[in-house]
Design an enzyme around this catalytic site. Structure first.
Site, PDB file in Angstrom:
ATOM      1  N   TYR A  61      -2.170 -26.944   2.722  1.00 49.37           N
ATOM      2  CA  TYR A  61      -2.492 -25.692   2.047  1.00 49.37           C
ATOM      3  C   TYR A  61      -2.713 -25.948   0.559  1.00 49.37           C
ATOM      4  CZ  TYR A  61      -0.784 -23.241   6.255  1.00 49.37           C
ATOM      5  OH  TYR A  61      -0.589 -22.777   7.540  1.00 49.37           O
ATOM      6  N   GLN A  62      -3.951 -25.749   0.146  1.00 51.23           N
ATOM      7  CA  GLN A  62      -4.339 -25.940  -1.257  1.00 51.23           C
ATOM      8  C   GLN A  62      -3.830 -27.268  -1.805  1.00 51.23           C
ATOM      9  OE1 GLN A  62      -6.681 -23.607  -0.842  1.00 51.23           O
ATOM     10  NE2 GLN A  62      -6.525 -23.085  -3.021  1.00 51.23           N
TER      11      GLN A  62
END
Length: 346
Positions: A61-62
């Protein structure tokens, strides 16, 4: 908030798990709709204040910034032994395979990176993010067992797999004396119920916890069509999962809205109340305070058996989409699948 045991583990989790995909540097990854650090921590703290003790993130995630934000919020605002942190690791890359990085070493590399991102000493629930068709299952289970024995991980879970794969993995774990998967994180909500065919019965029989993602169908079950969020406009994967079934899903969404009006609650509360009758702890993303409030309030809403039947009646079979539709791929294709859905690089 209500709490429950996570399957066969000793973890006590809130009935709502806060999904942390919406947290992370918006300039460092696929998604531009994610919240920067201070705003992310505000939402996490809102969850903590409302009794949520279960948080789900991922190294993908990111580019790891979601893990960083979650870790900081927990370190600064919660007692570590009262919080259950789940994070996920990715399959070996084509480069890993070319460089002879074994499945065991890959897991050690991944867990060490996640612990560094989180700034924590251990991970409560370490989740195999998607089935790795290019690595022997034995190697994966042995690597996971090693990080448990080292105290870096308490329990392991799995995501995006078929029921036969989960059953096979736990049977192999039993035969080799390895730790079993205690949870499954699959795609399951009121307008996508394919997990009921095989996965849910398996989990009920073996007391495997169910912690589904996309609990609100990327927002579709929280509002009537015509009101779009920034995520719905920009998230390719969220759009992909439901685009082909919009017309057949609409009748169910209308019924959610009807019951929400009858009970004078939000559509979110109705949708999650239904899901809470089926699973251990749904993963609910939140990027605004009212998202947290709706999720928490759903725990107190009790639908009747007639309500549940009314919501379920229009459902028709759906095709598999996203990661689950891209079955058995090569290492390079596996990376393409992940890139298509996330465009992240670790």
């Amino acid at each position: 908030m209500q709490y429950t045991r996570l399957g066969n583990s000793n973890l006590k989790v809130s009935r709502i798990c806060m999904g942390c995909m919406g947290f992370g540097d918006p300039n460092n990854g696929m998604h531009t709709w994610t919240l920067p650090e201070e705003e992310s921590i505000e939402i996490i703290n809102k969850g903590l204040d409302n009794g949520i003790n279960f948080f789900d993130t991922a190294i993908g995630y990111q580019n790891g910034t979601s893990e960083q934000y979650v870790g900081r919020a927990i370190r600064e605002n919660a007692a570590r032994d009262e919080i259950v942190v789940a994070t996920k690791f990715l399959p070996r890359s084509e480069e890993d395979i070319k460089n002879n990085v074994t499945g065991q070493q890959h897991i050690h590399n991944m867990v060490d990176k996640s612990l560094s991102n989180l700034g924590l000493d251990y991970i409560d629930l370490y989740i195999y993010h998607m089935w790795d068709y290019n690595t022997p299952l034995y190697d994966i289970l042995e690597g996971l067992n090693e990080v448990i024995e080292e105290g870096k991980v308490k329990y392991i879970g799995i995501s995006n797999c078929f029921a036969w794969q989960l059953a096979k993995a736990n049977a192999l774990a039993d035969s080799e004396g390895f730790s079993r998967f205690v949870s499954i994180q699959g795609h399951y909500n009121l307008i996508f119920r394919e997990e009921e065919r095989e996965m849910i019965p398996l989990c009920q029989a073996d007391n495997i916890a169910t912690t589904p993602y996309s609990a609100l169908a990327s927002g579709r079950l929280s509002r009537m069509p015509g009101s779009e969020s920034k995520r719905l406009k920009e998230d390719f994967y969220a759009d992909l999962k439901y685009k082909s079934s919009e017309s057949q899903d609409l009748e169910i969404i209308k019924r959610v809205n009807e019951l929400a009006n009858d009970y004078d609650v939000s559509m979110t509360e109705v949708s999650l109340s239904w899901l809470l009758t089926k699973v251990t702890s749904p993963i609910v993303g939140a990027t605004k305070p009212h998202h947290v409030e709706g999720a928490v309030n759903s725990v107190e809403l009790t639908l009747t058996s007639d309500d549940i039947a009314y919501l379920e009646e229009p459902y028709v079979a759906h095709d598999l989409v996203g990661v689950m539709a891209d079955n058995k791929v090569s290492a390079s294709d596996n990376e393409k699948v992940w890139a298509k859905h996330t465009k992240n690089k670790i």
